[in-house]
Write a protein that holds these residues in place. Structure first.
Motif, mmCIF file in Angstrom:
data_model
loop_
_atom_site.group_PDB
_atom_site.id
_atom_site.type_symbol
_atom_site.label_atom_id
_atom_site.label_comp_id
_atom_site.label_asym_id
_atom_site.label_seq_id
_atom_site.Cartn_x
_atom_site.Cartn_y
_atom_site.Cartn_z
ATOM 1 N N TYR A 35 21.349 -3.848 2.592
ATOM 2 C CA TYR A 35 20.064 -3.587 1.942
ATOM 3 C C TYR A 35 20.004 -3.859 0.426
ATOM 4 O O TYR A 35 20.509 -3.244 -0.613
ATOM 5 N N ILE A 37 17.805 -6.357 -0.671
ATOM 6 C CA ILE A 37 16.523 -7.368 -0.823
ATOM 7 C C ILE A 37 16.193 -7.517 -2.088
ATOM 8 O O ILE A 37 15.738 -6.514 -2.809
ATOM 9 N N GLY A 63 0.136 -4.074 -1.540
ATOM 10 C CA GLY A 63 1.364 -3.919 -1.082
ATOM 11 C C GLY A 63 2.631 -4.411 -2.046
ATOM 12 O O GLY A 63 2.549 -4.370 -3.296
ATOM 13 N N GLN A 64 3.777 -4.456 -1.574
ATOM 14 C CA GLN A 64 4.985 -4.745 -2.238
ATOM 15 C C GLN A 64 4.787 -5.767 -3.459
ATOM 16 O O GLN A 64 5.301 -5.736 -4.368
ATOM 17 N N GLY A 70 7.717 0.493 0.152
ATOM 18 C CA GLY A 70 7.232 1.532 1.052
ATOM 19 C C GLY A 70 6.148 0.991 2.081
ATOM 20 O O GLY A 70 5.333 0.253 1.564
ATOM 21 N N TYR A 71 6.231 1.652 3.291
ATOM 22 C CA TYR A 71 5.294 1.379 4.367
ATOM 23 C C TYR A 71 3.933 1.829 4.017
ATOM 24 O O TYR A 71 2.941 1.179 3.932
ATOM 25 N N ALA A 74 2.258 0.373 1.011
ATOM 26 C CA ALA A 74 1.541 -0.924 1.281
ATOM 27 C C ALA A 74 0.454 -0.939 2.083
ATOM 28 O O ALA A 74 -0.608 -1.642 1.767
ATOM 29 N N ARG A 121 7.201 3.972 -6.012
ATOM 30 C CA ARG A 121 7.305 4.979 -4.545
ATOM 31 C C ARG A 121 6.330 5.945 -4.794
ATOM 32 O O ARG A 121 6.325 6.575 -6.130
HETATM 33 C C1 LIG Z 1 15.875 -3.162 5.019
HETATM 34 C C2 LIG Z 1 14.721 -2.651 4.558
HETATM 35 C C3 LIG Z 1 14.279 -1.239 4.995
HETATM 36 C C4 LIG Z 1 13.264 -0.456 4.563
HETATM 37 N N1 LIG Z 1 13.046 0.770 4.911
HETATM 38 C C5 LIG Z 1 11.945 1.457 4.500
HETATM 39 C C6 LIG Z 1 11.783 2.661 5.223
HETATM 40 O O1 LIG Z 1 12.394 3.389 6.015
HETATM 41 N N2 LIG Z 1 10.421 3.345 4.561
HETATM 42 C C7 LIG Z 1 9.532 2.515 3.872
HETATM 43 O O2 LIG Z 1 8.763 3.214 3.883
HETATM 44 N N3 LIG Z 1 9.780 1.347 3.484
HETATM 45 C C8 LIG Z 1 10.806 0.617 3.898
HETATM 46 N N4 LIG Z 1 11.283 -0.390 3.419
HETATM 47 C C9 LIG Z 1 10.271 -1.116 2.600
HETATM 48 C C10 LIG Z 1 8.831 -1.571 3.285
HETATM 49 O O3 LIG Z 1 9.378 -2.350 4.492
HETATM 50 C C11 LIG Z 1 8.275 -2.629 2.261
HETATM 51 O O4 LIG Z 1 7.838 -2.122 1.066
HETATM 52 C C12 LIG Z 1 6.841 -2.902 2.912
HETATM 53 O O5 LIG Z 1 7.070 -3.346 4.263
HETATM 54 C C13 LIG Z 1 6.270 -4.042 2.086
HETATM 55 O O6 LIG Z 1 4.976 -4.199 2.902
HETATM 56 P P1 LIG Z 1 4.056 -5.497 2.674
HETATM 57 O O7 LIG Z 1 3.059 -5.519 3.531
HETATM 58 O O8 LIG Z 1 3.651 -5.371 1.114
HETATM 59 O O9 LIG Z 1 4.970 -6.883 2.487
HETATM 60 P P2 LIG Z 1 5.793 -7.322 3.950
HETATM 61 O O10 LIG Z 1 5.997 -6.471 4.836
HETATM 62 O O11 LIG Z 1 6.865 -8.166 3.404
HETATM 63 O O12 LIG Z 1 4.590 -8.415 4.193
HETATM 64 C C14 LIG Z 1 4.236 -9.759 3.613
HETATM 65 C C15 LIG Z 1 3.972 -10.681 4.514
HETATM 66 O O13 LIG Z 1 3.649 -11.914 3.934
HETATM 67 C C16 LIG Z 1 4.270 -13.031 4.749
HETATM 68 N N5 LIG Z 1 4.227 -14.228 3.761
HETATM 69 C C17 LIG Z 1 4.926 -14.270 2.696
HETATM 70 N N6 LIG Z 1 4.771 -15.511 2.025
HETATM 71 C C18 LIG Z 1 3.781 -15.952 2.652
HETATM 72 C C19 LIG Z 1 2.913 -17.357 2.612
HETATM 73 N N7 LIG Z 1 3.182 -18.034 1.376
HETATM 74 N N8 LIG Z 1 2.170 -17.558 3.325
HETATM 75 C C20 LIG Z 1 1.731 -16.709 4.526
HETATM 76 N N9 LIG Z 1 2.234 -15.488 4.569
HETATM 77 C C21 LIG Z 1 3.440 -15.098 3.957
HETATM 78 C C22 LIG Z 1 5.661 -12.740 5.039
HETATM 79 O O14 LIG Z 1 5.928 -13.224 6.121
HETATM 80 C C23 LIG Z 1 5.205 -11.165 5.436
HETATM 81 O O15 LIG Z 1 4.930 -11.099 6.724
HETATM 82 C C24 LIG Z 1 12.235 -1.168 3.840
HETATM 83 C C25 LIG Z 1 12.592 -2.599 3.460
HETATM 84 C C26 LIG Z 1 13.732 -3.301 3.770
HETATM 85 C C27 LIG Z 1 13.893 -4.654 3.472
#
Ligand SMILES: Cc1cc2nc3c(=O)[nH]c(=O)nc-3n(C[C@H](O)[C@H](O)[C@H](O)COP(=O)(O)OP(=O)(O)OC[C@H]3O[C@@H](n4cnc5c(N)ncnc54)[C@H](O)[C@@H]3O)c2cc1C
Length: 319
Positions: A35, A37, A63-64, A70-71, A74, A121
């Motif tokens: 972890y 990242i 989102g992130q 966090g899920y 986001a 968060r």
């Molecule tokens: C190991 C780990 C454990 C975690 N555990 C938890 C937990 O237990 N509970 C919790 O709440 N949160 C947890 N998190 C945090 C959570 O996973 C993230 O904060 C959340 O998933 C972010 O969602 P998102 O949709 O913003 O981004 P993401 O889920 O990162 O989605 C972004 C998407 O955009 C795509 N993308 C990127 N660039 C491009 C591009 N140029 N063109 C097209 N697509 C693109 C990526 O492939 C990805 O699919 C964890 C994270 C990690 C790494």
């Protein structure tokens, strides 16, 4: 094996001590912590409360990418950004949830008004109006917004309107029913660890006793209508905590007044004499949508807000 996020920041000996307590992991060896990242994100103060970029019309972010982690964080931003992108295309007003009606509102308001150094968060402690932002009343708080943007059907909206009506009617009824001091009443009270009545009381007054509830009083409430559980739950909560909820609702009223005082997008803060330099710069950078939002920006004092209010009033008079 992935063994959870927080542990990777612990000293290695502490990690070993912890992991080796788990049956089957007595000889575990840490090869590499998973972890760590790293990700890049924008400074979310570039966004409006609708999650549209202030300077890029029609582009919405969630989102992130906005600096949260966090899920749920986001997902919450994703739905708001998506709804607002659709409303933008339809040339309709954006959906903006405020801090008094949802955690999503708190989350987005914090992101767009505070520059956070750490991934953001959502924690319940970040919300000022926690008594109102309850899980049990989420439908009452938010269904109307879903309906407005076309995500909730008319049938579901009507169901909710009916539910609210039943709650209101039942609260009124329970407040007006005097329960007397009969032996059946006294028995229900003593059976539930409550003191007996010397003079009559209304059902509502009894519900407020910590050891009693709406459900417990059913045997002595002879004219109680048959109501769904979720209605009974709301009747109970609203009566039990009425004093606290009312106090918070008054705070919300004050908050809403400031939220509803909108600031024109085009306002030139650098021209407002009387604002302190720091406030001028902060307001110019954040460009808050309302006086309420302006008052939450660090570096903007109550005195600056007064100057801003006077200035907006003078603008209003001119037009
Ligand atoms: C190991 C780990 C454990 C975690 N555990 C938890 C937990 O237990 N509970 C919790 O709440 N949160 C947890 N998190 C945090 C959570 O996973 C993230 O904060 C959340 O998933 C972010 O969602 P998102 O949709 O913003 O981004 P993401 O889920 O990162 O989605 C972004 C998407 O955009 C795509 N993308 C990127 N660039 C491009 C591009 N140029 N063109 C097209 N697509 C693109 C990526 O492939 C990805 O699919 C964890 C994270 C990690 C790494």
């Amino acid at each position: 094996m992935y063994l959870g996020g927080m542990s990777s920041s612990m000293p290695e000996d502490v990690q070993y001590a912890m992991y080796r307590t788990v049956p089957g992991l007595e000889n575990v060896r840490i090869v590499r912590n998973a972890y760590a990242i790293e990700y890049d994100c924008i400074n979310a103060v570039q966004l409006k409360s609708s999650l549209e970029f202030k300077k890029i019309e029609g582009l919405f972010a969630g989102g992130q990418f906005n600096g949260s982690s966090g899920y749920e964080e986001a997902a919450a931003q994703g739905i708001v950004a998506g709804i607002n992108a659709a409303l933008f295309v339809k040339k309709e007003e954006p959906l903006i949830l405020d801090r008094s009606e949802s955690y999503i509102g708190v989350l987005i308001d914090d992101l767009v008004t505070k520059e956070t150094a750490e991934p953001y968060r959502m924690m319940t402690s970040r919300a000022e109006y926690r008594l109102i932002l309850r899980q049990d009343n989420a439908d009452i708080r938010l269904t109307k917004y879903g309906y407005r943007v076309g995500l909730i059907s008319e049938e579901r909206m009507n169901r909710l309107t009916r539910k609210i009506q039943l709650i209101d009617e039942e609260i009124e009824r329970v407040k007006s029913v005097n329960i007397g001091t009969g032996s059946e009443v006294q028995k229900v009270l003593t059976d539930n660890g409550s003191t007996e009545l010397t003079t009559g009381a209304t059902l509502a007054e009894l519900i407020r006793r910590p050891e009693l509830s709406y459900d417990v009083l059913a045997p002595i409430d002879k004219h109680r209508p048959e109501l769904p559980c979720d209605v009974c739950e709301q009747v109970n909560i609203n009566l039990k905590y009425e004093g606290y909820i009312d106090r918070q609702l008054r705070q919300v009223e004050h908050f809403k007044k400031l939220e509803n005082k909108l600031i024109p997008d085009s306002l030139d803060y650098l021209e407002i004499s009387g604002l302190r330099k720091e406030a001028m710069q902060k307001l110019d950078k954040f460009r808050p949508r309302s006086i309420g939002q302006a008052s939450r920006i660090s570096g903007v004092s109550p005195a600056d807000i007064s100057v801003l209010l006077v200035y907006l009033e003078s603008l209003r008079r001119k037009h």
